[in-house]
Scaffold this motif. Structure first.
Motif, PDB file in Angstrom:
ATOM      1  N   CYS A 630      27.775  37.617  48.535  1.00  0.00           N
ATOM      2  CA  CYS A 630      29.038  37.754  49.263  1.00  0.00           C
ATOM      3  C   CYS A 630      29.870  38.831  48.589  1.00  0.00           C
ATOM      4  O   CYS A 630      29.591  39.230  47.461  1.00  0.00           O
ATOM      5  N   ALA A 631      30.853  39.337  49.306  1.00  0.00           N
ATOM      6  CA  ALA A 631      31.763  40.346  48.746  1.00  0.00           C
ATOM      7  C   ALA A 631      33.158  39.769  48.828  1.00  0.00           C
ATOM      8  O   ALA A 631      33.532  39.181  49.842  1.00  0.00           O
ATOM      9  N   SER A 632      33.920  39.935  47.750  1.00  0.00           N
ATOM     10  CA  SER A 632      35.270  39.379  47.771  1.00  0.00           C
ATOM     11  C   SER A 632      36.209  40.350  47.089  1.00  0.00           C
ATOM     12  O   SER A 632      35.772  41.253  46.371  1.00  0.00           O
ATOM     13  N   SER A 633      37.496  40.168  47.312  1.00  0.00           N
ATOM     14  CA  SER A 633      38.477  40.957  46.571  1.00  0.00           C
ATOM     15  C   SER A 633      39.739  40.118  46.461  1.00  0.00           C
ATOM     16  O   SER A 633      40.001  39.286  47.326  1.00  0.00           O
ATOM     17  N   PRO A 634      40.512  40.283  45.387  1.00  0.00           N
ATOM     18  CA  PRO A 634      41.706  39.456  45.211  1.00  0.00           C
ATOM     19  C   PRO A 634      42.657  39.587  46.396  1.00  0.00           C
ATOM     20  O   PRO A 634      43.331  38.630  46.774  1.00  0.00           O
ATOM     21  N   GLU A 635      42.700  40.791  47.021  1.00  0.00           N
ATOM     22  CA  GLU A 635      43.659  41.012  48.102  1.00  0.00           C
ATOM     23  C   GLU A 635      43.185  40.402  49.417  1.00  0.00           C
ATOM     24  O   GLU A 635      43.965  39.834  50.170  1.00  0.00           O
ATOM     25  N   ALA A 636      41.873  40.546  49.741  1.00  0.00           N
ATOM     26  CA  ALA A 636      41.397  40.136  51.068  1.00  0.00           C
ATOM     27  C   ALA A 636      40.616  38.827  51.000  1.00  0.00           C
ATOM     28  O   ALA A 636      40.032  38.421  51.997  1.00  0.00           O
ATOM     29  N   LEU A 637      40.583  38.199  49.808  1.00  0.00           N
ATOM     30  CA  LEU A 637      39.809  36.974  49.611  1.00  0.00           C
ATOM     31  C   LEU A 637      38.335  37.248  49.961  1.00  0.00           C
ATOM     32  O   LEU A 637      37.827  38.302  49.603  1.00  0.00           O
ATOM     33  N   VAL A 639      35.489  38.752  51.766  1.00  0.00           N
ATOM     34  CA  VAL A 639      35.429  39.873  52.711  1.00  0.00           C
ATOM     35  C   VAL A 639      34.242  39.684  53.660  1.00  0.00           C
ATOM     36  O   VAL A 639      34.336  39.901  54.864  1.00  0.00           O
ATOM     37  N   ALA A 640      33.102  39.287  53.097  1.00  0.00           N
ATOM     38  CA  ALA A 640      31.911  39.074  53.925  1.00  0.00           C
ATOM     39  C   ALA A 640      30.983  38.170  53.140  1.00  0.00           C
ATOM     40  O   ALA A 640      31.000  38.169  51.916  1.00  0.00           O
ATOM     41  N   ILE A 641      30.142  37.414  53.860  1.00  0.00           N
ATOM     42  CA  ILE A 641      29.185  36.555  53.173  1.00  0.00           C
ATOM     43  C   ILE A 641      27.947  36.436  54.046  1.00  0.00           C
ATOM     44  O   ILE A 641      28.051  36.401  55.275  1.00  0.00           O
ATOM     45  N   ARG A 642      26.775  36.429  53.405  1.00  0.00           N
ATOM     46  CA  ARG A 642      25.544  36.293  54.168  1.00  0.00           C
ATOM     47  C   ARG A 642      25.419  34.824  54.605  1.00  0.00           C
ATOM     48  O   ARG A 642      25.637  33.920  53.803  1.00  0.00           O
ATOM     49  N   ARG A 643      25.102  34.617  55.873  1.00  0.00           N
ATOM     50  CA  ARG A 643      25.021  33.249  56.382  1.00  0.00           C
ATOM     51  C   ARG A 643      23.705  32.622  55.939  1.00  0.00           C
ATOM     52  O   ARG A 643      22.663  33.271  55.970  1.00  0.00           O
ATOM     53  N   PRO A 644      23.750  31.339  55.544  1.00  0.00           N
ATOM     54  CA  PRO A 644      22.528  30.721  55.022  1.00  0.00           C
ATOM     55  C   PRO A 644      21.612  30.238  56.147  1.00  0.00           C
ATOM     56  O   PRO A 644      22.012  30.141  57.300  1.00  0.00           O
ATOM     57  N   GLY A 645      20.386  29.940  55.755  1.00  0.00           N
ATOM     58  CA  GLY A 645      19.511  29.158  56.612  1.00  0.00           C
ATOM     59  C   GLY A 645      18.734  29.968  57.629  1.00  0.00           C
ATOM     60  O   GLY A 645      19.064  31.108  57.927  1.00  0.00           O
ATOM     61  N   PRO A 646      17.670  29.351  58.158  1.00  0.00           N
ATOM     62  CA  PRO A 646      16.787  30.028  59.099  1.00  0.00           C
ATOM     63  C   PRO A 646      17.537  30.424  60.367  1.00  0.00           C
ATOM     64  O   PRO A 646      17.172  31.364  61.047  1.00  0.00           O
ATOM     65  N   GLY A 647      18.641  29.732  60.669  1.00  0.00           N
ATOM     66  CA  GLY A 647      19.332  30.056  61.914  1.00  0.00           C
ATOM     67  C   GLY A 647      20.319  31.193  61.746  1.00  0.00           C
ATOM     68  O   GLY A 647      21.168  31.417  62.605  1.00  0.00           O
ATOM     69  N   GLN A 681      21.833  45.890  48.987  1.00  0.00           N
ATOM     70  CA  GLN A 681      21.552  44.817  49.946  1.00  0.00           C
ATOM     71  C   GLN A 681      22.844  44.519  50.714  1.00  0.00           C
ATOM     72  O   GLN A 681      23.931  44.829  50.251  1.00  0.00           O
ATOM     73  N   ASP A 682      22.668  43.916  51.866  1.00  0.00           N
ATOM     74  CA  ASP A 682      23.865  43.598  52.645  1.00  0.00           C
ATOM     75  C   ASP A 682      24.567  42.396  52.024  1.00  0.00           C
ATOM     76  O   ASP A 682      23.956  41.601  51.309  1.00  0.00           O
ATOM     77  N   VAL A 683      25.869  42.283  52.305  1.00  0.00           N
ATOM     78  CA  VAL A 683      26.599  41.097  51.857  1.00  0.00           C
ATOM     79  C   VAL A 683      26.948  40.262  53.085  1.00  0.00           C
ATOM     80  O   VAL A 683      27.996  39.623  53.138  1.00  0.00           O
ATOM     81  N   GLY A 684      26.060  40.298  54.075  1.00  0.00           N
ATOM     82  CA  GLY A 684      26.247  39.435  55.232  1.00  0.00           C
ATOM     83  C   GLY A 684      27.201  40.009  56.253  1.00  0.00           C
ATOM     84  O   GLY A 684      27.367  41.219  56.361  1.00  0.00           O
ATOM     85  N   GLY A 764      26.261  44.709  62.484  1.00  0.00           N
ATOM     86  CA  GLY A 764      27.459  44.230  61.806  1.00  0.00           C
ATOM     87  C   GLY A 764      27.228  43.799  60.375  1.00  0.00           C
ATOM     88  O   GLY A 764      28.086  43.179  59.758  1.00  0.00           O
ATOM     89  N   LEU A 765      26.048  44.121  59.812  1.00  0.00           N
ATOM     90  CA  LEU A 765      25.835  43.788  58.404  1.00  0.00           C
ATOM     91  C   LEU A 765      26.736  44.666  57.542  1.00  0.00           C
ATOM     92  O   LEU A 765      26.828  45.879  57.753  1.00  0.00           O
ATOM     93  N   VAL A 766      27.359  44.050  56.548  1.00  0.00           N
ATOM     94  CA  VAL A 766      28.288  44.797  55.697  1.00  0.00           C
ATOM     95  C   VAL A 766      27.560  45.209  54.417  1.00  0.00           C
ATOM     96  O   VAL A 766      26.878  44.388  53.796  1.00  0.00           O
ATOM     97  N   PHE A 767      27.686  46.466  54.039  1.00  0.00           N
ATOM     98  CA  PHE A 767      27.080  46.962  52.790  1.00  0.00           C
ATOM     99  C   PHE A 767      28.183  47.492  51.894  1.00  0.00           C
ATOM    100  O   PHE A 767      29.048  48.228  52.358  1.00  0.00           O
ATOM    101  N   VAL A 768      28.144  47.116  50.614  1.00  0.00           N
ATOM    102  CA  VAL A 768      29.147  47.610  49.670  1.00  0.00           C
ATOM    103  C   VAL A 768      28.429  48.496  48.658  1.00  0.00           C
ATOM    104  O   VAL A 768      27.394  48.099  48.121  1.00  0.00           O
ATOM    105  N   VAL A 769      28.942  49.708  48.422  1.00  0.00           N
ATOM    106  CA  VAL A 769      28.277  50.595  47.455  1.00  0.00           C
ATOM    107  C   VAL A 769      29.118  50.821  46.208  1.00  0.00           C
ATOM    108  O   VAL A 769      28.692  51.524  45.294  1.00  0.00           O
ATOM    109  N   GLY A 770      30.305  50.228  46.146  1.00  0.00           N
ATOM    110  CA  GLY A 770      31.101  50.424  44.928  1.00  0.00           C
ATOM    111  C   GLY A 770      32.515  49.929  45.136  1.00  0.00           C
ATOM    112  O   GLY A 770      32.870  49.454  46.208  1.00  0.00           O
TER     113      GLY A 770
END
Length: 1535
Positions: A630-637, A639-647, A681-684, A764-770
């Motif tokens: 997942c990706a997070s930041s203090p300002e935006a809480l 930001v994105a998270i990969r959804r779990p599970g086969p579905g 890798q994507d962060v969901g 819509g996959l989110v990728f963070v590079v830095g």
């Protein structure tokens, strides 16, 4: 593809002409690996992403399919460099610096620590071989390896089976391709270079070395070519020169003008740089936040619900350091205790009328990391009381790194109360009275312990007010910025609740699930999942404290098994440690996990930990779809998270992006170079209920194109709302309105900047590079600190430095950011090893990122400042680096390679003839620079001495007319009169000496006599004795009795070069010259006859010698110049008399005057004032030998005060002695009656540019004792004319101008205002003496110059010396020094060339004769000026800058050697500080002088040689350096 052993990402290239970034989305159960193409998802030419679903490969295949590109990239890059045979001279270090404390004294860095970073783990030295063998991304190597030799060593771990054969065959190939280091094989790094495991074959480990085969193991330690072990300095310099000759990157062609013709290169955009070509991106909307009917209306309501419905349900289990459950907090206890805390905060602090805390106030939560239960109770207590908790770290000491800034945050939030636990309260530092001291920078706090036993029970009728979530602030989370400042992000109650709902939906949380949390529960992902969302869903949190992870890195995995936990929250560090520690643990079963949240999934190197972890634990029941970065930041809480599970809506994806493209902010596949890629890798997906877009990182928030990297922005209810108390910064971060290219806003609602750089890929996959915080913009290209750390780690990682103890930041030097890397070195690595590692890191970063590293420093283990959880405190490290208190043990600077924006070297114009220069000056209305003192012929004065041609006659006349008038008084160190001479006493002694010379010395007139006397009256008598006998005296400084070996040879040399027929001295020195010590230094039999004047004959000479012609030689003046040349000049009788007359007129000297002289009487103006002037003018000279000041620094000033002297002369060394020695004593001197108010002129006698800083500090210091600030001035003389300027009694005060230092380098004089950048203050060198004419000429063309030019000072005067006295008669060389003529203009006058550069300025002041006053400014000696980059530099300017750079630099000298600038600094401090100086010296010289320092030499105090006038002998120093005689503390060769 996997079956061939090719890396997954090495798919067939896209068609030519289509630039594509590749994204491999891998998962999909049971899909064949033929690779069905998904439809293209987004518009734009680059965006035809291939989605490839592939079967999960078997373990063996997986070990090759996981692309570990980075390690190989680094090794391959180094291989290239190897072939180029780079030889970098190794710095030399004094032994005391190398032999550090013994090994036992080192604790390995608290590896543990690091919430932000990796530490290493105790016991990692038996690390297992790596699981993901390097899949070399170079097809020809692989095919060669597979078809090549079949040697393979036994693999040392089961995880390697399958892939190991190919990998070891690679060993042979690589050995043949001269890589020399087998480290490329063990893929110790993850895809972005974080070492997955300890190396399998570092020396001293038990595992077999994997490169047996053909290279026979020899290639592991191929020593670095050309690193000399202990070569001489000059050889190293040669090596440095050769290294620097290697072609640099082509310099950039365009320039901008830096407020003057000084051209600094400005980095122009590279025409071939990649530009974004995609369509404009569309904002991405997350799925709808489906509001479930039974979701509680606020978090407190949820707590109340579970606390009353299921009070026995476990809420939080805490662990002790043995991994045993310490305490189980149930929902019932959490509810009742929180109520108790709420009641006590509101009602038991302060008084009933004046409560200390009211709803809405902020309170600090200070709880240790091993006590989540108390912290959770306090947090919910605050929520119930409607006060705002600010969770912070426990301040361990008063000086914790960053603790001051946290104090500032508390102060600005108005915090007055800190809630803490009993144990924590006991552990805080206390004063002797038992009070907790105020921490530095912190507000005054009341510490309040929240344990139940300390609290009062709330009354039965008291009940917290539970409202629905609203816009009040719920809590403040602290955030540390790049510069170290700490901000508080406010989160409202509605945002808090919505965030919990969004996480619940995204993660599929259900009631009573068990979750294992390894993260910090005070902030970020740990707080959001482990304290907040867990309560909303009545989940059970198993909290693993950091202290347990240190002891047992597998503890979290064991707890997952033990509690059959469904979810775990970890960082990639925790996965990495688990890999290192896991030894076929039989009982591990991770099949219960449905979600493994990787909190730092946004970090580019997390992918390697995820891949390796999956690879090892797949066999233990871990499913691939469980890993959710997942990706997070203090300002935006979140930001994105990969959804779990086969579905999950989309399979996970990865992109292999060109590092080169990324530096321009563009997404490209790396087509040519396989080396420099970043695998991410994507962060969901975007969070439910949120909209996300990416905007350009700087300037207006314009939407990016689809193939462009931007800052991710989020629009949602669940984000922070402000930085507490900072409305301006809040607006820029929390109230952003992204616009389209046409300028239309994307939405009416504001977006929040996340501080993350990335892009939204297909589906819509989110990728963070830095991160924005880690961004360094070097010459217009963006580099990410994390990527650079990864590359550094990929170079033989665990051997020399601690993983995760590397700091990368940039410092601004010369208008651009420069990259600095600081790493902690392992105590067992040798100098050679670490230096070699440093060189390789530089090469790797150069190859992969195409950027130069400015400085690489290694510090001893455990010395970098830490954040509370053990990561490196970056801004504090940077601060220490910049102020020179980092104390590195190794430094390598590369300014030559990375500073590409220096000014263009100055091209000398094809010579313009002097005539056209003159015409040009006339046309442009500039004066020709010439000036003169008063005309001697027109001055009417009652100068009786004028009627005599010779000084000897003046003395005889005075002995007759005023026999008892005292001419000389010599003082001893107590300030009492040691001896004095009247006119007649001097005359009589001179007669006896003349007799002695004729009778005992058998000298003829014209013979040369060396006078070797201490400063005093004997010297004066001997001088006049020589004149009476017709001999030519030469004054020589006597050898120093404590330092015969170095001082006696100079005496011998002067005696020989001056062709002295005899040597006169005192009895004491006579013995010294013939002593055993003297015999050891020189050949004592070669002395000429020595006459001892303590025993004089009693008779008078028959007659006193009278010269036949005033132009005959009166005396010889020998002096060692600052460049180390011994030069003697001839002074005729006429010149001597003219000289004395000129000084008499300038200083208005009469027999009634008293003058105090504190100078060495051996050459120049010092000798003339000491021996000649009193006889000519008749005034009394009070003589103070400068050596006496060493025992009594106040001697000179006390004498000036006692004798009520109006005129006094001293040297810079004397002035410095007084400034340093009497600085603190002015009060006591005043009490002793010291009064300097009668002093009109205090002249410093010098042959250099006036030392304005010294004269000013002297004036300021003694102002309280009555010294008039304008009394202090300087004189100027040189070899061809011993005094050209001297501040007299009449005439205007000396003026000071400020000139542009950069113009001066081009020999131009440009006046600027005081304090303007690059300004240099220059003080006038006194008034031009009567009878002296000056012109400024071009030293090359000899044409006259205008007054806006810097040129050589030429002088014409009656007291010019008449030539050099040289033993070889080789006067052709210097003939023009005394008889030069201008090549144009006034070609008749004969001038003497001073060898000094200066300029003249007509001032607004008027001279004594009513003319406008011309001031002469001396800039520096032509011999010492350094020609660098086509410009002229004066050593003193560079030295002044360097001395200012650090408090421990007491003195500095610079010189050039083979076009390299060498800076020698004297260190006043511990040797550990020596290496701190290297970067500071390099920085300041670059910033202020646009020069790259080649060599920095740190030496002890007193190593820089100084002559008697206090001038630095730079050439002696240079010779000593090249001959290895300085015994330097440290020598750094800058690359």
């Amino acid at each position: 593809c996997p079956r061939l052993g090719l890396p997954v990402c090495a798919l067939p290239e896209p068609l030519p002409g289509e630039r594509r970034a590749r994204l491999v989305l891998g998962r999909g159960q049971g899909v064949s690996s033929s690779g069905r193409r998904a439809a293209e998802l987004a518009p734009g030419p680059w965006c035809r992403w291939r989605l490839q679903h592939e079967a999960v490969p078997s373990q063996a295949e997986h070990s090759l399919s996981v692309s570990d590109v980075h390690t190989e990239a680094v090794q391959a890059a180094l291989a290239k460099h190897k072939e180029r045979k780079m030889a970098v001279p190794m710095p030399s270090k004094r032994r005391s610096l190398v032999v550090q404390t013994s090994m036992d004294a080192y604790t390995p860095p608290d590896t543990s620590s690091g919430s932000e970073d990796e530490g290493s783990v105790q016991g990692d030295s038996q690390g297992t071989p790596t699981s993901s063998q390097g899949s070399i991304n170079m097809e020809h190597w692989i095919s060669q390896a597979i078809h090549g030799s079949t040697t393979s060593t036994t693999s040392s771990s089961s995880t390697q089976s399958g892939g190991s054969g190919a990998a070891h065959r690679l060993a042979d190939v690589m050995a043949q391709t001269h890589i020399g280091e087998c480290l490329a094989l063990t893929g110790e790094q993850g895809a972005l270079g974080a070492p997955l495991l300890a190396s399998a074959h570092s020396p001293g480990r038990s595992a077999p070395a994997p490169c047996v085969g053909r290279c026979g193991g020899s290639c592991v330690h191929a020593s670095f070519p050309g690193v000399p072990v202990s070569s001489r300095v000059s050889a190293k310099i040669q090596q440095l020169v050769n290294t620097l000759k290697r072609p640099k990157r082509p310099p950039l062609r365009e320039f901008f003008v830096d407020d003057f013709e000084e051209l600094l290169e400005v980095q122009q955009p590279d025409p071939n740089q990649p530009k974004p070509e995609g369509a404009q991106m569309l904002a991405m909307r997350g799925e709808q936040l489906g509001v479930v009917t039974n979701w509680p209306p606020s978090l407190e309501a949820a707590l109340q619900r579970w606390g009353t419905i299921s009070p026995k349900a476990p809420c939080l289990t805490t662990m002790d350091t043995n991994g045993k459950p310490l305490y189980i907090l149930t929902y019932g206890k959490l509810w009742t205790r929180s109520m108790k805390v709420a009641y006590n905060i509101l009602h038991k602090l302060g008084t009933k009328q004046e409560p200390m805390v009211r709803p809405g106030d902020r309170v600090a939560l200070v709880f240790p990391n091993n006590d989540p239960a108390a912290s959770m109770v306090a947090f919910y207590g605050c929520l119930l009381a409607e006060v705002v908790p600010v969770p912070i770290e426990v301040p361990l000491t008063r000086k914790d790194a960053g603790s001051q800034q946290i104090g500032f945050l508390l102060g600005s939030c108005g915090v007055t109360v800190a809630l803490t636990s009993d144990a924590c309260h006991k552990g805080l530092p206390k004063s002797p009275t038992g009070e907790i001291p105020q921490f530095k920078g912190w507000p005054k706090l009341l510490w309040f312990v929240t344990e139940s036993k300390h609290l009062s029970k709330p009354p039965r009728d008291w009940f917290p007010h539970i409202k629905d979530a609203n816009n009040d602030t719920a809590y403040i989370e602290y955030k540390t910025c790049k510069d170290g400042s700490v901000l508080g992000v406010t989160v409202t109650r509605i945002a808090l609740l919505t965030h919990c709902q969004a996480l619940t939906q995204a993660c599929g949380y259900t009631e009573a699930e068990t979750i294992v949390n390894v993260l910090d529960f005070k902030k970020d992902v740990g707080l959001w999942h482990g304290i907040l969302t867990s309560v909303m869903n009545m989940m059970h949190v198993i909290s693993i404290p950091y202290s347990l992870m240190k002891v047992n890195p597998l503890s979290w995995i064991q707890k997952v098994c033990q509690y059959k936990a469904k979810v775990a929250c970890v960082k990639s560090r925790d996965m990495h440690w688990a890999l290192v520690a896991h030894r076929d643990q039989r009982d591990i079963n991770l099949s219960s996990l449905r979600m493994l949240i990787v909190a730092d999934g946004a970090n580019p190197w997390s992918i390697s930990s995820c891949d390796a972890f999956l690879n090892v634990f797949q066999s233990k029941g871990l499913r691939q779809e469980v890993i959710c970065p997942c990706a997070s930041s203090p300002e935006a809480l979140t930001v994105a998270i990969r959804r779990p599970g086969p579905g999950a809506p989309l399979p996970p994806g990865r992109g292999v992006l060109s590092m080169h493209g990324l530096t321009y902010g563009v997404i490209r596949v790396d087509s040519e170079e396989k080396l420099s890629v970043l695998t991410v890798q994507d962060v969901g997906l975007v969070m439910p209920g949120a909209i996300m877009c990416s905007v350009k990182p700087d300037g207006i928030p314009q939407l990016c194109r689809t193939d462009e990297i931007g800052e991710l922005c989020v629009c949602a209810i669940a984000t922070g709302t402000s930085y507490y108390g900072l409305s301006g910064m809040t607006k820029n971060t929390f109230e952003v309105f992204p616009v389209t290219s046409s300028g239309a806003p994307v939405s009416e609602y504001p977006f929040v900047r996340t501080g993350l750089l990335g892009f939204i890929g297909p589906g819509g996959l989110v990728f963070v590079v830095g991160k924005m915080d880690g961004l360094m913009v070097v010459s217009g290209r963006r580099h990410n600190a994390d990527d650079i750390v990864a590359t550094a780690l990929a170079v033989e990682p665990m051997k020399f430095v601690y993983r995760g103890r590397i700091a990368v930041f940039s410092v601004t030097v010369l208008h651009d950011e420069r990259i600095v890397i600081v790493a902690e070195q392992r105590p067992d690595s040798t100098e050679e090893d670490s230096f070699q590692w440093m060189s390789r890191v530089l090469q790797a970063i150069d190859s992969i990122h195409q950027v130069g590293v400015y400085c690489l420093a290694l510090v001893p283990a455990n010395t970098l400042p830490k954040t509370p959880l053990g990561g490196i405190h970056l801004s504090e490290t940077k601060q220490l680096f910049l102020e020179g208190s980092l104390h590195p043990c190794n430094v390598l600077m590369c300014p030559h390679t990375c500073v590409t924006n220096l000014p263009k070297p100055r091209q000398k114009q094809p010579e313009i003839g002097p005539a056209s220069v003159m015409v040009g000056n006339l046309v442009s209305g500039k004066r020709i620079a010439q000036a003169s003192g008063r005309d001697l012929g027109q001055i009417e004065d009652n100068d009786q001495a004028r009627k005599f041609l010779f000084l000897s006659e003046v003395l005889q006349w005075r002995a007759q007319t005023t026999p008892d008038h005292v001419l000389y008084t010599l003082l001893n160190c107590r300030g009492t009169i040691a001896s004095s001479l009247t006119c007649v006493q001097l005359h009589k002694r001179a007669e006896k000496i003349a007799v002695m010379l004729m009778e005992r010395g058998h000298l003829q007139d014209g013979d040369h006599v060396a006078l070797v006397y201490p400063p005093g009256i004997d010297l004066i008598a001997a001088f006049y004795g020589c004149l009476y006998a017709g001999c030519v005296p030469i004054t020589v400084r006597p050898p120093h009795p404590q330092n015969i070996a170095t001082t006696l040879p100079t005496v011998k040399m002067i005696v020989e070069v001056s062709r002295s027929a005899c040597l006169m001295t005192t009895q004491l020195i006579c013995k010294l010259l013939r002593s055993r010590e003297a015999a050891a230094a020189v050949d004592v039999r070669a002395w000429p006859p020595i006459l001892d004047t303590d025993d004089l004959p009693k008779k008078r000479p028959a007659q006193i010698y009278k010269p036949s012609n005033p132009d005959t030689l009166a005396y010889l003046d020998f002096s060692v110049s600052t460049t180390g040349m011994l030069a003697g000049v001839k002074m005729s009788h006429a010149a001597t008399s003219a000289f004395c007359r000129s000084i008499k007129l300038q200083c208005e000297l009469y027999p009634s005057r008293e003058v105090a002289i504190c100078l060495d009487p051996y050459c120049g103006l010092g000798f003339v004032l000491w021996c000649l002037c009193s006889v000519y003018s008749g005034h009394q000279s009070i003589l103070i030998p400068p050596s006496e000041l060493e025992t009594n620094p106040a001697l000179w000033l006390l004498a000036v005060s006692q004798y009520k002297v109006r005129d006094t002369f001293c040297s810079y060394s004397v002035m410095e002695l007084c400034t340093k020695g009497l600085g603190s004593q002015t009060e006591s001197l005043k009490a002793r009656g010291l009064d300097l108010s009668r002093v009109r002129t205090c002249v410093v006698v010098a042959e250099e540019r006036p030392r304005i800083a010294l004269t000013q500090s002297f004036s300021k210091l003694f102002k309280d004792l009555g010294l008039h600030p304008r009394a202090v001035s300087t004189s100027f003389g040189c070899r061809v004319n011993l005094a050209i300027c001297l501040q007299g009694t009449s005439g205007p005060d000396p003026t000071t101008v400020y000139v542009d230092m950069r113009a001066l380098r081009h020999d131009r004089v440009r006046l600027v205002e005081r304090g303007s950048p690059h300004s240099l203050p220059l003080m006038e060198s006194g008034k031009i003496l009567p009878g002296v004419r000056i012109i400024i000429a071009n030293p090359e063309t000899k044409g006259p110059l205008g007054d806006s030019h810097l040129g050589e000072i030429w002088v014409h005067s009656a007291h010019n010396a008449s030539g050099y006295f040289t033993i070889y008669g080789d006067e052709s060389l210097q003939s023009d020094h005394f008889s030069s003529r201008l090549s144009f203009g006034d070609t008749q006058t004969v001038w003497a060339r001073t060898g000094y550069l200066g300029f003249l300025r007509r001032t607004e002041l008027t001279d004594a004769n009513g003319e406008r006053h011309d001031a002469l400014y001396v800039v520096g000696a032509l011999d010492e000026a350094m020609e660098l980059r086509g410009m002229r530099y004066h050593p003193i300017d560079i030295e002044t800058s360097v001395i200012r750079a650090h408090k421990s630099v007491t003195e500095c000298a610079v010189f050039t050697w083979t076009n390299l600038l060498v800076v020698v600094v004297e260190l006043d401090g511990s040797e550990q500080e020596a290496l701190d100086l290297v970067p500071l010296v390099t920085n300041v010289v670059l910033e202020e002088h646009y020069l790259v320092v080649g060599v920095v030499v740190v030496v002890d105090i007193g190593v820089i040689p100084i002559n008697s006038r206090g001038e630095k002998q730079r050439m002696h120093l240079r010779d000593g350096f090249l001959a290895d005689q300085l015994d330097p503390i440290y020598v750094a060769y800058n690359m």
